[in-house]
Design a protein around this motif. Structure first.
Motif, PDB file in Angstrom:
ATOM      1  N   GLY A  47       0.166 103.091  42.725  1.00  0.00           N
ATOM      2  CA  GLY A  47       0.077 102.018  41.743  1.00  0.00           C
ATOM      3  C   GLY A  47       1.316 101.145  41.766  1.00  0.00           C
ATOM      4  N   SER A  48       1.709 100.663  40.599  1.00  0.00           N
ATOM      5  CA  SER A  48       2.809  99.715  40.515  1.00  0.00           C
ATOM      6  C   SER A  48       4.160 100.420  40.544  1.00  0.00           C
ATOM      7  CB  SER A  48       2.686  98.897  39.229  1.00  0.00           C
ATOM      8  OG  SER A  48       2.751  99.748  38.124  1.00  0.00           O
ATOM      9  N   SER A  49       5.185  99.682  40.936  1.00  0.00           N
ATOM     10  CA  SER A  49       6.545 100.192  40.997  1.00  0.00           C
ATOM     11  C   SER A  49       7.473  99.192  40.327  1.00  0.00           C
ATOM     12  CB  SER A  49       6.980 100.381  42.454  1.00  0.00           C
ATOM     13  OG  SER A  49       6.139 101.296  43.096  1.00  0.00           O
ATOM     14  N   VAL A  50       8.684  99.642  40.014  1.00  0.00           N
ATOM     15  CA  VAL A  50       9.683  98.777  39.392  1.00  0.00           C
ATOM     16  C   VAL A  50      10.828  98.611  40.373  1.00  0.00           C
ATOM     17  CG1 VAL A  50      11.281  98.534  37.462  1.00  0.00           C
ATOM     18  CG2 VAL A  50       9.054  99.607  37.113  1.00  0.00           C
ATOM     19  N   PHE A  51      11.243  97.354  40.588  1.00  0.00           N
ATOM     20  CA  PHE A  51      12.312  97.044  41.526  1.00  0.00           C
ATOM     21  C   PHE A  51      13.361  96.217  40.818  1.00  0.00           C
ATOM     22  CE2 PHE A  51       8.378  97.218  44.026  1.00  0.00           C
ATOM     23  CZ  PHE A  51       8.690  98.259  44.876  1.00  0.00           C
ATOM     24  N   THR A  52      14.607  96.338  41.264  1.00  0.00           N
ATOM     25  CA  THR A  52      15.680  95.509  40.723  1.00  0.00           C
ATOM     26  C   THR A  52      15.608  94.135  41.367  1.00  0.00           C
ATOM     27  OG1 THR A  52      17.263  96.160  42.417  1.00  0.00           O
ATOM     28  CG2 THR A  52      17.151  97.540  40.427  1.00  0.00           C
ATOM     29  N   LEU A  53      16.276  93.185  40.740  1.00  0.00           N
ATOM     30  CA  LEU A  53      16.301  91.826  41.283  1.00  0.00           C
ATOM     31  C   LEU A  53      16.953  91.819  42.666  1.00  0.00           C
ATOM     32  CD1 LEU A  53      15.779  88.816  40.959  1.00  0.00           C
ATOM     33  CD2 LEU A  53      17.979  88.635  39.796  1.00  0.00           C
ATOM     34  N   LYS A  54      18.010  92.620  42.849  1.00  0.00           N
ATOM     35  CA  LYS A  54      18.699  92.682  44.143  1.00  0.00           C
ATOM     36  C   LYS A  54      17.758  93.202  45.229  1.00  0.00           C
ATOM     37  CE  LYS A  54      22.903  94.265  46.341  1.00  0.00           C
ATOM     38  NZ  LYS A  54      24.201  94.896  46.165  1.00  0.00           N
ATOM     39  N   GLU A  55      16.973  94.251  44.916  1.00  0.00           N
ATOM     40  CA  GLU A  55      16.020  94.778  45.890  1.00  0.00           C
ATOM     41  C   GLU A  55      14.966  93.736  46.255  1.00  0.00           C
ATOM     42  OE1 GLU A  55      15.726  99.547  44.921  1.00  0.00           O
ATOM     43  OE2 GLU A  55      14.726  98.148  43.562  1.00  0.00           O
ATOM     44  N   GLU A  57      15.335  90.433  46.076  1.00  0.00           N
ATOM     45  CA  GLU A  57      15.969  89.381  46.873  1.00  0.00           C
ATOM     46  C   GLU A  57      16.126  89.815  48.327  1.00  0.00           C
ATOM     47  OE1 GLU A  57      19.596  88.553  44.778  1.00  0.00           O
ATOM     48  OE2 GLU A  57      18.686  86.890  43.678  1.00  0.00           O
ATOM     49  N   GLU A  58      16.528  91.071  48.548  1.00  0.00           N
ATOM     50  CA  GLU A  58      16.669  91.573  49.914  1.00  0.00           C
ATOM     51  C   GLU A  58      15.319  91.615  50.621  1.00  0.00           C
ATOM     52  OE1 GLU A  58      18.547  95.373  49.755  1.00  0.00           O
ATOM     53  OE2 GLU A  58      20.433  94.588  48.984  1.00  0.00           O
ATOM     54  N   ALA A  59      14.285  92.039  49.931  1.00  0.00           N
ATOM     55  CA  ALA A  59      12.963  92.183  50.546  1.00  0.00           C
ATOM     56  C   ALA A  59      12.336  90.831  50.885  1.00  0.00           C
ATOM     57  CB  ALA A  59      12.040  92.959  49.621  1.00  0.00           C
ATOM     58  N   THR A  60      12.612  89.816  50.082  1.00  0.00           N
ATOM     59  CA  THR A  60      11.972  88.512  50.278  1.00  0.00           C
ATOM     60  C   THR A  60      12.891  87.482  50.916  1.00  0.00           C
ATOM     61  OG1 THR A  60      12.613  87.793  48.069  1.00  0.00           O
ATOM     62  CG2 THR A  60      10.464  88.866  48.290  1.00  0.00           C
ATOM     63  N   CYS A  61      14.035  87.916  51.411  1.00  0.00           N
ATOM     64  CA  CYS A  61      15.028  86.990  51.995  1.00  0.00           C
ATOM     65  C   CYS A  61      15.410  85.912  50.986  1.00  0.00           C
ATOM     66  CB  CYS A  61      14.511  86.366  53.283  1.00  0.00           C
ATOM     67  SG  CYS A  61      14.199  87.564  54.580  1.00  0.00           S
ATOM     68  N   SER A  62      15.867  86.353  49.819  1.00  0.00           N
ATOM     69  CA  SER A  62      16.276  85.475  48.713  1.00  0.00           C
ATOM     70  C   SER A  62      15.157  84.534  48.284  1.00  0.00           C
ATOM     71  CB  SER A  62      17.532  84.683  49.083  1.00  0.00           C
ATOM     72  OG  SER A  62      18.604  85.563  49.312  1.00  0.00           O
ATOM     73  N   PHE A  74       0.813  83.954  36.611  1.00  0.00           N
ATOM     74  CA  PHE A  74       1.991  84.778  36.347  1.00  0.00           C
ATOM     75  C   PHE A  74       3.206  84.310  37.128  1.00  0.00           C
ATOM     76  CE2 PHE A  74      -1.493  87.608  35.236  1.00  0.00           C
ATOM     77  CZ  PHE A  74      -1.092  87.999  33.976  1.00  0.00           C
ATOM     78  N   GLY A  75       3.091  83.241  37.881  1.00  0.00           N
ATOM     79  CA  GLY A  75       4.215  82.719  38.640  1.00  0.00           C
ATOM     80  C   GLY A  75       3.972  82.785  40.131  1.00  0.00           C
ATOM     81  N   LYS A  76       5.045  82.661  40.894  1.00  0.00           N
ATOM     82  CA  LYS A  76       4.955  82.670  42.352  1.00  0.00           C
ATOM     83  C   LYS A  76       4.845  84.094  42.878  1.00  0.00           C
ATOM     84  CE  LYS A  76       7.671  78.465  42.839  1.00  0.00           C
ATOM     85  NZ  LYS A  76       8.883  77.858  43.408  1.00  0.00           N
ATOM     86  N   VAL A  77       4.147  84.242  44.006  1.00  0.00           N
ATOM     87  CA  VAL A  77       3.969  85.542  44.655  1.00  0.00           C
ATOM     88  C   VAL A  77       4.581  85.470  46.037  1.00  0.00           C
ATOM     89  CG1 VAL A  77       2.309  87.246  45.441  1.00  0.00           C
ATOM     90  CG2 VAL A  77       1.837  85.934  43.374  1.00  0.00           C
ATOM     91  N   TYR A  78       5.483  86.416  46.341  1.00  0.00           N
ATOM     92  CA  TYR A  78       6.187  86.437  47.621  1.00  0.00           C
ATOM     93  C   TYR A  78       5.836  87.682  48.418  1.00  0.00           C
ATOM     94  CZ  TYR A  78       9.173  82.730  45.787  1.00  0.00           C
ATOM     95  OH  TYR A  78       9.642  81.557  45.283  1.00  0.00           O
ATOM     96  N   ARG A  79       5.902  87.548  49.728  1.00  0.00           N
ATOM     97  CA  ARG A  79       5.744  88.681  50.644  1.00  0.00           C
ATOM     98  C   ARG A  79       7.147  89.208  50.931  1.00  0.00           C
ATOM     99  NH1 ARG A  79       3.113  86.232  55.012  1.00  0.00           N
ATOM    100  NH2 ARG A  79       5.038  85.091  55.287  1.00  0.00           N
ATOM    101  N   GLY A  80       7.264  90.538  51.086  1.00  0.00           N
ATOM    102  CA  GLY A  80       8.558  91.119  51.375  1.00  0.00           C
ATOM    103  C   GLY A  80       8.434  92.491  51.967  1.00  0.00           C
ATOM    104  N   THR A  81       9.526  92.963  52.589  1.00  0.00           N
ATOM    105  CA  THR A  81       9.569  94.303  53.178  1.00  0.00           C
ATOM    106  C   THR A  81      10.775  95.031  52.596  1.00  0.00           C
ATOM    107  OG1 THR A  81       8.648  93.393  55.215  1.00  0.00           O
ATOM    108  CG2 THR A  81       9.609  95.583  55.329  1.00  0.00           C
ATOM    109  N   LEU A  82      10.509  96.227  52.049  1.00  0.00           N
ATOM    110  CA  LEU A  82      11.580  97.036  51.466  1.00  0.00           C
ATOM    111  C   LEU A  82      12.370  97.741  52.574  1.00  0.00           C
ATOM    112  CD1 LEU A  82       9.535  98.675  48.590  1.00  0.00           C
ATOM    113  CD2 LEU A  82      11.117  96.751  48.417  1.00  0.00           C
TER     114      LEU A  82
END
Length: 86
Positions: A47-55, A57-62, A74-82
């Motif tokens: 299910g869902s997870s909680v991430f910090t803003l820093k995590e 930013e790193e996953a989505t290349c700022s 709900f706003g913008k949706v970004y792709r990212g890799t943890l």
């Protein structure tokens, strides 16, 4: 009259119960610990997870526009890799 019957019935039911401890008495946290409980393995996330803003930013290349998938209510949706590869 009905209140007296219900009160008497509840009193009789409580007196027959196996657990005669009062649930409203304060007990320290150690009282609730199970002694025979073995340590459990960490659960996998479903299910869902909680991430910090820093995590994030790193996953989505700022929050790069290259990783923007779309906009919604709900706003913008970004792709990212943890860091873990997810």
């Amino acid at each position: 009259m009905p209140f007296g019957l219900v009160s008497a019935w509840n009193k009789r039911r409580r007196s027959k119960s196996q657990d005669h401890t009062d649930p409203w008495i304060y007990r320290p946290a150690e009282f609730w610990q199970l002694e025979d409980q073995a340590p459990q393995a960490p659960k996998k996330r479903h299910g869902s997870s909680v991430f910090t803003l820093k995590e994030m930013e790193e996953a989505t290349c700022s929050f790069s526009d290259d990783n923007l998938l779309g906009k919604g209510g709900f706003g913008k949706v970004y792709r990212g890799t943890l860091r873990s590869g997810e």
